[in-house]
Design a protein around this motif. Structure first.
Motif, PDB file in Angstrom:
ATOM      1  N   UNK A  14       0.953  -1.050  -0.041  1.00 43.35           N
ATOM      2  CA  UNK A  14      -0.067  -0.166  -0.008  1.00 43.35           C
ATOM      3  C   UNK A  14       0.831   1.292  -0.202  1.00 43.35           C
ATOM      4  N   UNK A  70      -0.067  -6.917   6.620  1.00 42.12           N
ATOM      5  CA  UNK A  70      -0.612  -5.872   7.581  1.00 42.12           C
ATOM      6  C   UNK A  70      -1.004  -6.230   8.935  1.00 42.12           C
ATOM      7  N   UNK A  92       2.520  -4.714  11.349  1.00 44.56           N
ATOM      8  CA  UNK A  92       1.757  -3.483  11.391  1.00 44.56           C
ATOM      9  C   UNK A  92       2.391  -2.204  11.305  1.00 44.56           C
ATOM     10  N   UNK A 110      -2.200   4.485   9.468  1.00 45.31           N
ATOM     11  CA  UNK A 110      -3.555   3.968  10.018  1.00 45.31           C
ATOM     12  C   UNK A 110      -4.461   5.095  10.028  1.00 45.31           C
ATOM     13  N   UNK A 164      -8.902   6.275  14.531  1.00 46.01           N
ATOM     14  CA  UNK A 164     -10.049   5.550  14.811  1.00 46.01           C
ATOM     15  C   UNK A 164     -11.064   6.691  15.608  1.00 46.01           C
TER      16      UNK A 164
END
Lengths: 351, 116
Positions: free
Chosen positions: A97, A329, A333, A344, A347
């Motif tokens: 990615x 991933x 990570x 990331x 959240x």
């Protein structure tokens, strides 16, 4: 990853003079037959959309954009050459990615062609043309377990072994991918909610409309030159999956042994239909149907499928494909398993 | 020989950086997913496959009309516990959204029934 059939009809140069008669005949068979690498190798990336986990599939690329490594994907089958020869393909696919929604994928494939029952070491070996993909996740709907991605697949000219008569031109394939889980079906058909489908549609565009084919008759030594068109194909395929993990965690925990709760039985299809520039050639839709099963864990998955050709032009017997697929991933990570840019997504506080 | 050395080096590197976390998926729950219980539970408990970040992990329970019937959630390790009011017979949906310690977010939902 569905590959174009263009490779099959645009083999450029064959140099049999320094080879054994066996290899010459094998090479001639490759010329006559259209099936080199008919069975595509590699896989897409796994994808999580709401409740749904789309696994990486073995034959028909799926819509996932992720950091992954298929290492290896191996297949063995009798291809459609006349006479048919065994084809062993071993592929590695690395997906990285760049951002959370955009990935670059590189996939080298090593191929060994050999005559069934022939002397040890007979045949031709080498890498096929290198294939790369740029893939972008266009839309994701967790509520309806729906995801759409677009990609550009490139098979680069002259990057493979001449002994395999690889293409001498580059082929670009704009491709559309989708995945849809059936988790939004009503509870009255709860048993169908673990089903999911994925689809992939591509249109390979060769960088040249025709190819000059030079062949040497092994008996007379005469050289034949032919200007052959590069046919255009429409690639299509997909998968139908039944997710046992989904059944357990989102529909109905039946208390099955843990091993079964990691299984995803599926049927894949990878087909190619000629659409233009094939005047004078007797081309049909070709491809394979691939029933099999995946076992998915936290960090990797393994899969095995049968390769069933849909007709004589697609192969001559049932083959096998298997894969070990690593979720980078999840394995790494904080290093190679995260996007180069963006990282990331922060959240949100739930509810 | 050189190829073997490279392979061992790769495996050693992989082992040395192997983390202990991945996406957190629901492993099982009590009441069990899709199952029927004879009377109202005092709480719904969810077990996940990875350790969770408590600040960004939670769950709630709604009834058939979508009204929230849970009283709050607590997170410890890999477990989310959601308190619920006394539940009359009916179908209830558990919604969860969690963040594993490796920063992957996952979400999902399922139903269970309280018997008549």
């Amino acid at each position: 990853m569905i590959r174009g059939r263009t490779a099959a009809f645009t083999i450029h140069v064959v140099l049999p003079s320094a080879e054994t008669i066996m290899l010459t005949r094998l090479t001639r068979a490759v010329l006559l037959g259209p099936a080199l690498a008919l069975v595509p190798l590699g896989a897409g990336a796994h994808e999580i959309v709401g409740n749904r986990f789309f696994p990486a599939t073995l034959v028909a690329d799926d819509p996932g954009v992720n950091d992954e490594l298929s290492f290896p994907t191996a297949s063995l089958f009798k291809n459609s050459d006349v006479p048919s020869v065994n084809e062993l393909d071993i592929a590695v696919e690395f997906s990285k990615r760049i951002t959370d929604d955009f990935a670059l994928i590189v996939q080298p494939t090593w191929t060994h062609l050999y005559v069934p029952g022939g002397p040890l070491g007979n045949g031709a070996s080498g890498f096929q043309n290198l294939e790369t993909t740029a893939k972008y996740r266009l839309y994701k709907n967790p509520e309806h377990e729906f995801v759409v991605s677009v990609g550009l697949v490139a098979e680069w000219a002259n990057t493979g072994a001449k002994s395999l008569s690889v293409d001498t031109f580059t082929t670009y394939t704009p491709t559309l991918y989708f995945g849809k889980g059936l988790g939004d079906l009503p509870d009255t058909v709860w048993w169908a909610r673990p089903f999911a489908v994925t689809g992939v549609f591509g249109y390979p565009i060769p960088s040249r409309s025709g190819t000059i084919i030079t062949s040497v008759d092994p008996d007379s030594g005469g050289v034949t030159v032919d200007n052959s068109p590069n046919p255009r194909f429409f690639n299509w395929g997909g998968s139908l999956q039944y997710s046992m993990p989904y059944l357990k965690t989102a529909v109905n925990d039946l208390g099955l042994p843990d091993f079964f709760n990691h299984l995803i039985p599926l049927v894949e299809a990878s087909l190619q239909t000629p659409v233009s520039n094939f005047a004078g050639l007797d081309l049909k839709t070709t491809g394979t149907i691939n029933p099999g099963v995946l076992w998915v864990g936290d960090y990797f998955q393994v899969g095995v499928e049968a390769i069933i050709p849909v007709n004589r032009q697609s192969g001559t017997s049932v083959g096998m494909i298997a894969q070990l697929h690593l979720y980078l991933d999840d394995l790494f990570p904080t290093t190679i398993g995260k996007p180069i840019f963006g990282g990331p997504v922060t959240p949100a506080k739930p509810f | 020989m050189r190829n073997k050395s490279i392979a061992f080096a790769f495996l050693a590197l992989a082992a040395s950086v192997m983390p202990a976390a991945a996406h957190a998926f629901l492993d099982h729950s009590d009441p069990r997913v899709g199952n029927t219980v004879k009377s109202s539970p005092s709480a719904v408990t969810l077990w996940f496959t990875q350790k969770l970040e408590p600040a960004f992990s939670s769950a709630q329970v709604t009834n058939a009309s979508g009204a929230v019937v849970s009283t709050g959630a607590s997170v410890s390790g890999t477990v989310v516990r959601v308190g619920v009011r006394s539940l009359p017979p009916g179908t209830y949906r558990v919604h969860w959204k969690v963040l594993s310690v490796d920063t992957h977010t996952t979400e999902g939902n399922f139903t269970f029934r309280v018997d008549q």
